[in-house]
Write an enzyme that holds these catalytic residues in place. Sequence first.
Site, mmCIF file in Angstrom:
data_model
loop_
_atom_site.group_PDB
_atom_site.id
_atom_site.type_symbol
_atom_site.label_atom_id
_atom_site.label_comp_id
_atom_site.label_asym_id
_atom_site.label_seq_id
_atom_site.Cartn_x
_atom_site.Cartn_y
_atom_site.Cartn_z
ATOM 1 N N HIS A 268 0.830 -1.212 0.000
ATOM 2 C CA HIS A 268 0.000 0.000 0.000
ATOM 3 C C HIS A 268 0.868 1.268 0.000
ATOM 4 O O HIS A 268 0.867 1.990 -0.973
ATOM 5 C CB HIS A 268 -1.010 0.037 1.153
ATOM 6 N N ASP A 319 -4.906 -8.370 -3.473
ATOM 7 C CA ASP A 319 -5.163 -8.214 -2.039
ATOM 8 C C ASP A 319 -6.452 -8.907 -1.580
ATOM 9 O O ASP A 319 -6.458 -10.105 -1.341
ATOM 10 C CB ASP A 319 -5.146 -6.708 -1.730
HETATM 11 C C1 NGQ Z 1 -5.143 -8.021 5.935
HETATM 12 N N1 NGQ Z 1 -5.957 -6.200 4.620
HETATM 13 O O1 NGQ Z 1 -4.144 -8.386 6.539
HETATM 14 O O2 NGQ Z 1 -5.874 -8.795 5.331
HETATM 15 C C2 NGQ Z 1 -5.456 -6.553 5.903
HETATM 16 C C3 NGQ Z 1 -6.460 -6.210 6.966
HETATM 17 C C4 NGQ Z 1 -5.054 -5.438 8.876
HETATM 18 C C5 NGQ Z 1 -5.722 -4.994 4.171
HETATM 19 N N2 NGQ Z 1 -5.016 -4.201 4.900
HETATM 20 C C6 NGQ Z 1 -5.983 -6.475 8.345
HETATM 21 N N3 NGQ Z 1 -6.175 -4.613 2.995
HETATM 22 O O3 NGQ Z 1 -4.404 -4.743 8.103
HETATM 23 O O4 NGQ Z 1 -4.987 -5.321 10.091
HETATM 24 ZN ZN ZN Z 2 -2.856 -7.172 2.647
#
Ligand code: NGQ
Ligand code: ZN
Length: 452
Positions: A268, A319
Amino acid sequence: MKAFFAREALLPEGWARDVRITTDAGGGILSVEPGATPAGAELLPGVVIPGIPNLHSHAFQRAMAGAAEQRGPAGQDSFWTWRETMYRFVGLLSPADAEAVAAQLYAELLQWGFTGVCEFHYLHHQPDGTPYAEPAEMALRHLAAARRAGIGITLLPSLYRHGGIFGRDPAPGQRRFLNDLDGFMRIVEHCRAATAGDQQAAVGLAPHSLRAVTPVMLAALADDDGPIHIHAAEQEREVAECLAATGARPVQWLLDNAPLDARWCLIHATHMEPGEITALAATGAVAGLCPSTEASLGDGIFALRPWLAAGGRLGIGTDSHVGVSPRDELRQLETSQRLSLGERAVASDAAQPHPGRLLLEAVLAGGAQASGRALGAIAPGRRCDLVVLDAEHPTLVGHAGDGLLDAWVFSGQANPVHTVICGGRRVVEAGRHIAGPEIAAAFAQTMRRLLA
Ligand code: NGQ
Ligand code: ZN
């Protein structure tokens, strides 16, 4: 030895005609010869571009794509309420479910032209947090799914220990993710053993985020050869929490405290100040952009122009898999710039006026680097990953060269990918994955149960 023949192909030197590509038994490219004859080679029916590496996947989230869109009971929905929904969903997934979902996802990715996937994997344990008898069970299910679909994979077991920056207690919904350093390294070792000698697979490391590990843990992983992936600076709230806890923004904290270099991929990196952009670009690390997910989650818009101006490297990932195609990620990346800047063709420069070509080449190079595998170019020594675009498809007909890439990225909803070769193996024919129906049947069974 096998040979393919392309009437037109995008090589590192540029567009070439009558290209003969020979491969070794392991699916690597031996030689690339433009101006050759097709004798004895398999003809690739269209314009051939390198297979595209997908540098960020949480495969299980393919099963909740579209199922987490409604307004929450508190009246306001956000990244953080989406994450609560995701945590509830995580509790439902068995190893067999995870494999069925991943296989479906990987077949879809191949159909759209992704030929490698970096699986950022943190769903390690049973629902109550107890490790499986095989501690790498869930990671190995993803490896099995990748082999079944025929996609290349970089397994990125993720270290997740805490529930907030730095060292906050984890929440109950995070139980399946948690490891100490020893438990984590055991999973990494099992992944390495399972992929040893497999040219279609590699293993890297993924400290989940500054919210999930401590500086000591990060330092322990930072000696590794990589690739090393970490989520950073995705949400404003995350930036504010990091500033409050450390006095630095997440990317600045990493610049100051981690040996960032070409081994690293910052997923990101949405919220950076100008000084962070130039300093991060100078490290050679890749920015792992996930445009469709970043839009879906309301993360913000990546500062593409200053990043490119600073020589920053980038790749794309899907993602959460609300999108599964490189075309859509590239389109969203450029289109988001247009919306915020009020301009067009932002990803272009004097040397390359076509955003389609500029973005494709950027994500081939950055995606290959972040994958830690020999990807991203039709050249000797690389994997034989080829995407054949049907030049007669209504989306592309009449276009050629860089203009055809623009048409592929920016026009229409249909999929002009005809054939995909991954590691020298034909996995998509006439737009369809060769094992599509069986993979889809197992996926449908899982989905009906999960959503019941
Ligand atoms: C993830 N996803 O690890 O799947 C994360 C969410 C987090 C994104 N950041 C969970 N898009 O970052 O704590
Ligand atoms: Zn991720």
